[in-house]
Design a protein around this motif. Sequence first.
Motif, short mmCIF file in Angstrom:
data_model
loop_
_atom_site.label_atom_id
_atom_site.label_comp_id
_atom_site.label_asym_id
_atom_site.label_seq_id
_atom_site.Cartn_x
_atom_site.Cartn_y
_atom_site.Cartn_z
N UNK A 230 0.82 -1.21 0.00
CA UNK A 230 0.00 0.00 0.00
C UNK A 230 0.86 1.26 0.00
N UNK A 231 0.33 2.34 -0.59
CA UNK A 231 1.03 3.62 -0.61
C UNK A 231 0.91 4.30 0.76
N UNK A 232 1.79 5.27 1.01
CA UNK A 232 1.82 6.00 2.28
C UNK A 232 1.87 5.00 3.45
N UNK A 233 2.75 4.04 3.33
CA UNK A 233 2.86 2.98 4.32
C UNK A 233 4.08 3.19 5.20
N UNK A 234 4.44 2.17 5.98
CA UNK A 234 5.62 2.25 6.83
C UNK A 234 6.88 2.47 5.99
N UNK A 235 6.92 1.85 4.82
CA UNK A 235 8.08 2.04 3.94
C UNK A 235 8.24 3.49 3.56
N UNK A 236 7.15 4.13 3.19
CA UNK A 236 7.19 5.55 2.85
C UNK A 236 7.63 6.39 4.04
N UNK A 237 7.17 6.04 5.24
CA UNK A 237 7.56 6.78 6.45
C UNK A 237 9.06 6.63 6.73
N UNK A 238 9.59 5.42 6.50
CA UNK A 238 11.03 5.22 6.71
C UNK A 238 11.85 6.07 5.75
N UNK A 239 11.40 6.16 4.53
CA UNK A 239 12.11 6.98 3.55
C UNK A 239 12.05 8.45 3.94
N UNK A 240 10.89 8.87 4.41
CA UNK A 240 10.74 10.27 4.82
C UNK A 240 11.70 10.63 5.95
N UNK A 241 11.99 9.66 6.82
CA UNK A 241 12.94 9.91 7.90
C UNK A 241 14.33 10.22 7.35
N UNK A 242 14.72 9.54 6.29
CA UNK A 242 16.00 9.85 5.65
C UNK A 242 15.99 11.30 5.16
N UNK A 243 14.89 11.72 4.56
CA UNK A 243 14.80 13.09 4.05
C UNK A 243 14.90 14.11 5.17
#
Length: 212
Positions: A97-110
Motif C-alpha cells: 500500500x502507498x503511504x505505508x511504513x516504507x514511505x515513512x522510513x524513507x521520509x525519515x531519511x529526508x
Amino acid sequence: MNDYKVLGYMASLFSQFLYNPPKEEEWEKIKKAGILLEWFIHSDDSNSLKGNEFWKDSHFQENYLDLATDYVDLFICDEICLKAPPYGSFYLDVAGELYSEESDRVKEFYIRSSFFTKALLEQPADFIAIELEFLSMLLYNVDKDEVYKKVLKNFLEENFLPWVTVWAEDTKNNAKSNFYKGLGAHMKNFCDLLSKEFCIANIEKKVFRKVS
C-alpha cells in the motif's frame, strides 16, 4: 567531475524523466542535444549496451506522444495492472500500500538530511523520482561531509537498491516504448554502479512482489 558527481548527474536526469514524460518541446531538445545517441557513460556492461540500443531506436523512431502513452501505462494506470509501480512500498511492504511504513522510513531519511521537494506534497516519499532527486543531492554533497556518505550508503542498502533493481527490470520488460525500455536498462546499470562504488555486496531486504 569525479565519480560521485557523474552518478549524481545520472540520478538527476533519471529523476526528471520519471517525474513526467518529456513534453514536445523537451523531447525536441533531448533529440537536438543527442542525449539518447551519446550517453555519457561508456561501459561494456550488458544493460548499458542494451540501453544505448533502445535509446538510439527511440531517438529516430519515437515522438513525445509515444512516451506519454507508455508513461501512463507503466506508472499511473492501465486496464489490467500497472506494469512497473514506481513506489518502494509496492515491492517492499507486505500489503503493497502507498503511504505505508516504507514511505515513512524513507521520509525519515529526508528529514535527517534536511531534504524537501514540492513533489512530497503530492506523492509518497518512496516515489522513484523523489528518491532519485534525494540521491542526486547526496551524491553532489558526499565529498563535503562524511555524514552525507553514511546516510547515502544506508539509504541505498535499506531502501533504494532492494527494490529499484527489480523495478528497473519490470520497466524494461513491460515498456512498449524504446525510451522506457532503455531507461529500465540504464537504471539497472546505475544500480550496479552504485553497488560497486559504495561496496554494497549483499542486499538483505526482501522484495515481496514484482510485475515481470
